[in-house]
Write a protein that holds these residues in place. Structure first.
Motif, PDB file in Angstrom:
ATOM      1  N   HIS A  59       2.590   1.949  -3.400  1.00 53.63           N
ATOM      2  CA  HIS A  59       1.695   2.523  -4.414  1.00 53.63           C
ATOM      3  C   HIS A  59       1.236   3.937  -4.057  1.00 53.63           C
ATOM      4  CE1 HIS A  59       1.356  -1.678  -5.798  1.00 53.63           C
ATOM      5  NE2 HIS A  59       1.077  -1.114  -6.958  1.00 53.63           N
ATOM      6  N   GLY A  60       1.565   4.391  -2.860  1.00 52.02           N
ATOM      7  CA  GLY A  60       1.139   5.719  -2.444  1.00 52.02           C
ATOM      8  C   GLY A  60      -0.330   5.798  -2.079  1.00 52.02           C
ATOM      9  N   TRP A  61      -0.914   4.660  -1.755  1.00 47.74           N
ATOM     10  CA  TRP A  61      -2.330   4.615  -1.397  1.00 47.74           C
ATOM     11  C   TRP A  61      -2.531   4.944   0.074  1.00 47.74           C
ATOM     12  CZ3 TRP A  61      -2.697  -0.945  -3.702  1.00 47.74           C
ATOM     13  CH2 TRP A  61      -2.723  -0.873  -5.100  1.00 47.74           C
ATOM     14  N   ARG A  62      -3.766   5.237   0.438  1.00 40.78           N
ATOM     15  CA  ARG A  62      -4.209   5.366   1.819  1.00 40.78           C
ATOM     16  C   ARG A  62      -5.019   4.109   2.132  1.00 40.78           C
ATOM     17  NH1 ARG A  62      -1.476   8.764   4.346  1.00 40.78           N
ATOM     18  NH2 ARG A  62      -3.126   9.485   5.692  1.00 40.78           N
ATOM     19  N   ALA A  63      -5.073   3.745   3.409  1.00 46.43           N
ATOM     20  CA  ALA A  63      -5.760   2.512   3.804  1.00 46.43           C
ATOM     21  C   ALA A  63      -6.878   2.811   4.799  1.00 46.43           C
ATOM     22  CB  ALA A  63      -4.772   1.541   4.434  1.00 46.43           C
ATOM     23  N   VAL A  64      -7.985   2.101   4.606  1.00 49.97           N
ATOM     24  CA  VAL A  64      -9.095   2.144   5.550  1.00 49.97           C
ATOM     25  C   VAL A  64      -9.320   0.706   6.020  1.00 49.97           C
ATOM     26  CG1 VAL A  64     -11.540   2.675   5.884  1.00 49.97           C
ATOM     27  CG2 VAL A  64     -10.149   4.095   4.348  1.00 49.97           C
ATOM     28  N   PRO A  65      -8.874   0.379   7.224  1.00 49.73           N
ATOM     29  CA  PRO A  65      -9.096  -0.981   7.722  1.00 49.73           C
ATOM     30  C   PRO A  65     -10.534  -1.149   8.203  1.00 49.73           C
ATOM     31  CG  PRO A  65      -7.897   0.292   9.351  1.00 49.73           C
ATOM     32  CD  PRO A  65      -8.094   1.188   8.152  1.00 49.73           C
ATOM     33  N   VAL A  66     -11.195  -2.189   7.718  1.00 53.55           N
ATOM     34  CA  VAL A  66     -12.555  -2.471   8.181  1.00 53.55           C
ATOM     35  C   VAL A  66     -12.677  -3.864   8.780  1.00 53.55           C
ATOM     36  CG1 VAL A  66     -13.698  -0.795   6.687  1.00 53.55           C
ATOM     37  CG2 VAL A  66     -13.366  -3.116   5.873  1.00 53.55           C
ATOM     38  N   CYS A  67     -11.799  -4.767   8.418  1.00 56.29           N
ATOM     39  CA  CYS A  67     -11.863  -6.091   9.052  1.00 56.29           C
ATOM     40  C   CYS A  67     -11.270  -5.963  10.459  1.00 56.29           C
ATOM     41  CB  CYS A  67     -11.173  -7.157   8.199  1.00 56.29           C
ATOM     42  SG  CYS A  67      -9.551  -7.664   8.696  1.00 56.29           S
ATOM     43  N   SER A  68     -11.809  -6.710  11.389  1.00 57.92           N
ATOM     44  CA  SER A  68     -11.431  -6.553  12.793  1.00 57.92           C
ATOM     45  C   SER A  68      -9.943  -6.795  13.027  1.00 57.92           C
ATOM     46  CB  SER A  68     -12.270  -7.470  13.682  1.00 57.92           C
ATOM     47  OG  SER A  68     -12.074  -8.827  13.316  1.00 57.92           O
ATOM     48  N   TYR A  69      -9.352  -7.746  12.312  1.00 59.75           N
ATOM     49  CA  TYR A  69      -7.924  -7.995  12.506  1.00 59.75           C
ATOM     50  C   TYR A  69      -7.097  -6.796  12.053  1.00 59.75           C
ATOM     51  CZ  TYR A  69      -3.312  -9.924  12.666  1.00 59.75           C
ATOM     52  OH  TYR A  69      -1.993 -10.112  12.974  1.00 59.75           O
ATOM     53  N   ALA A  70      -7.429  -6.228  10.904  1.00 64.24           N
ATOM     54  CA  ALA A  70      -6.685  -5.078  10.388  1.00 64.24           C
ATOM     55  C   ALA A  70      -6.817  -3.878  11.321  1.00 64.24           C
ATOM     56  CB  ALA A  70      -7.154  -4.720   8.982  1.00 64.24           C
ATOM     57  N   HIS A  86       0.373  -1.174  15.843  1.00 61.25           N
ATOM     58  CA  HIS A  86       1.515  -0.760  15.030  1.00 61.25           C
ATOM     59  C   HIS A  86       1.382   0.717  14.648  1.00 61.25           C
ATOM     60  CE1 HIS A  86       1.449  -5.134  14.657  1.00 61.25           C
ATOM     61  NE2 HIS A  86       2.758  -5.031  14.560  1.00 61.25           N
ATOM     62  N   PRO A  87       1.580   1.602  15.597  1.00 61.47           N
ATOM     63  CA  PRO A  87       1.380   3.033  15.329  1.00 61.47           C
ATOM     64  C   PRO A  87       2.325   3.594  14.261  1.00 61.47           C
ATOM     65  CG  PRO A  87       2.416   2.702  17.474  1.00 61.47           C
ATOM     66  CD  PRO A  87       2.006   1.349  16.956  1.00 61.47           C
ATOM     67  N   ASP A  88       3.437   2.926  14.014  1.00 62.70           N
ATOM     68  CA  ASP A  88       4.376   3.398  12.990  1.00 62.70           C
ATOM     69  C   ASP A  88       3.813   3.303  11.574  1.00 62.70           C
ATOM     70  OD1 ASP A  88       4.603   0.681  13.876  1.00 62.70           O
ATOM     71  OD2 ASP A  88       6.358   0.419  12.609  1.00 62.70           O
ATOM     72  N   TRP A  89       2.721   2.591  11.391  1.00 63.91           N
ATOM     73  CA  TRP A  89       2.083   2.473  10.079  1.00 63.91           C
ATOM     74  C   TRP A  89       0.828   3.327   9.953  1.00 63.91           C
ATOM     75  CZ3 TRP A  89       4.430   0.459   6.013  1.00 63.91           C
ATOM     76  CH2 TRP A  89       5.481  -0.442   6.224  1.00 63.91           C
ATOM     77  N   ARG A  90       0.460   4.036  10.980  1.00 61.28           N
ATOM     78  CA  ARG A  90      -0.795   4.792  10.970  1.00 61.28           C
ATOM     79  C   ARG A  90      -0.812   5.927   9.963  1.00 61.28           C
ATOM     80  NH1 ARG A  90      -1.917   4.916  17.350  1.00 61.28           N
ATOM     81  NH2 ARG A  90      -2.192   2.684  17.606  1.00 61.28           N
ATOM     82  N   GLU A  91       0.361   6.326   9.467  1.00 58.55           N
ATOM     83  CA  GLU A  91       0.366   7.398   8.460  1.00 58.55           C
ATOM     84  C   GLU A  91      -0.343   6.982   7.200  1.00 58.55           C
ATOM     85  OE1 GLU A  91       3.993   5.397   6.508  1.00 58.55           O
ATOM     86  OE2 GLU A  91       3.585   5.757   8.610  1.00 58.55           O
ATOM     87  N   LEU A  92      -0.558   5.674   7.017  1.00 57.82           N
ATOM     88  CA  LEU A  92      -1.266   5.177   5.837  1.00 57.82           C
ATOM     89  C   LEU A  92      -2.780   5.316   5.955  1.00 57.82           C
ATOM     90  CD1 LEU A  92       0.623   1.847   5.072  1.00 57.82           C
ATOM     91  CD2 LEU A  92       0.899   4.052   3.946  1.00 57.82           C
ATOM     92  N   LEU A  93      -3.243   5.520   7.174  1.00 55.38           N
ATOM     93  CA  LEU A  93      -4.686   5.558   7.381  1.00 55.38           C
ATOM     94  C   LEU A  93      -5.284   6.792   6.731  1.00 55.38           C
ATOM     95  CD1 LEU A  93      -4.880   4.347  11.087  1.00 55.38           C
ATOM     96  CD2 LEU A  93      -5.262   3.022   8.999  1.00 55.38           C
ATOM     97  N   ILE A 116       0.837  -1.193   0.000  1.00 54.47           N
ATOM     98  CA  ILE A 116       0.000   0.000   0.000  1.00 54.47           C
ATOM     99  C   ILE A 116       0.878   1.252   0.000  1.00 54.47           C
ATOM    100  CG2 ILE A 116      -1.623   1.331   1.428  1.00 54.47           C
ATOM    101  CD1 ILE A 116      -2.823  -1.506   2.216  1.00 54.47           C
ATOM    102  N   ARG A 117       1.899   1.257   0.816  1.00 48.80           N
ATOM    103  CA  ARG A 117       2.814   2.403   0.867  1.00 48.80           C
ATOM    104  C   ARG A 117       3.537   2.578  -0.471  1.00 48.80           C
ATOM    105  NH1 ARG A 117       7.195   2.470   5.400  1.00 48.80           N
ATOM    106  NH2 ARG A 117       5.700   3.671   6.609  1.00 48.80           N
TER     107      ARG A 117
END
Length: 90
Positions: free
Chosen positions: A64-75, A82-89, A61-62
Motif C-alpha cells: 500500500h506504500g504506507w509507513r509503519a510505526v510499531p508500538v506493540c512490544s512484539y512489533a 529484521h533490519p531488511d524491513w526497517r525502510e517501512l518505519l 503495508i509495503r
C-alpha cells in the motif's frame, strides 16, 4: 494456515470463528499505520505464528506504500530482528 486480511488487520480464526491470532495496524495519519497489537492463542504459541503475522503485515503495508510505526512490544522487537524491513518505519 490461511490468514484472513482486512485493510488494517491480518488474523486467523478456527472453523467456529474463534480468533486464534491477529496483528492490527490502523492508519493514524495519511499513509502511516501503527502496528499496535499482536495476539497468538496459547494453542499456537511457539510455532512462529506471530512472526508469520508480522511478515504478512509488513508485506501488506509495503504494497500500500504506507509507513509503519510499531508500538506493540512484539512489533518493536520484530523490526529490531529484521533490519531488511526497517525502510517501512516512519
Amino acid at each position: 494456515m490461511e490468514f484472513q486480511k482486512d485493510r488494517d488487520r491480518i488474523y486467523l480464526e478456527d472453523h467456529s470463528g474463534k480468533l486464534l491470532a491477529e496483528v492490527t495496524f490502523p492508519e493514524v495519519s495519511p499513509g502511516v499505520v501503527q502496528i499496535d497489537h499482536t495476539y497468538v492463542d496459547e494453542s499456537l504459541r511457539g510455532q512462529g505464528v506471530a512472526g508469520q503475522l508480522m511478515e504478512q503485515a509488513v508485506r501488506q503495508i509495503r504494497e500500500h506504500g504506507w509507513r509503519a510505526v510499531p508500538v506493540c512490544s512484539y512489533a518493536v522487537s520484530w523490526f529490531q530482528k529484521h533490519p531488511d524491513w526497517r525502510e517501512l518505519l516512519g
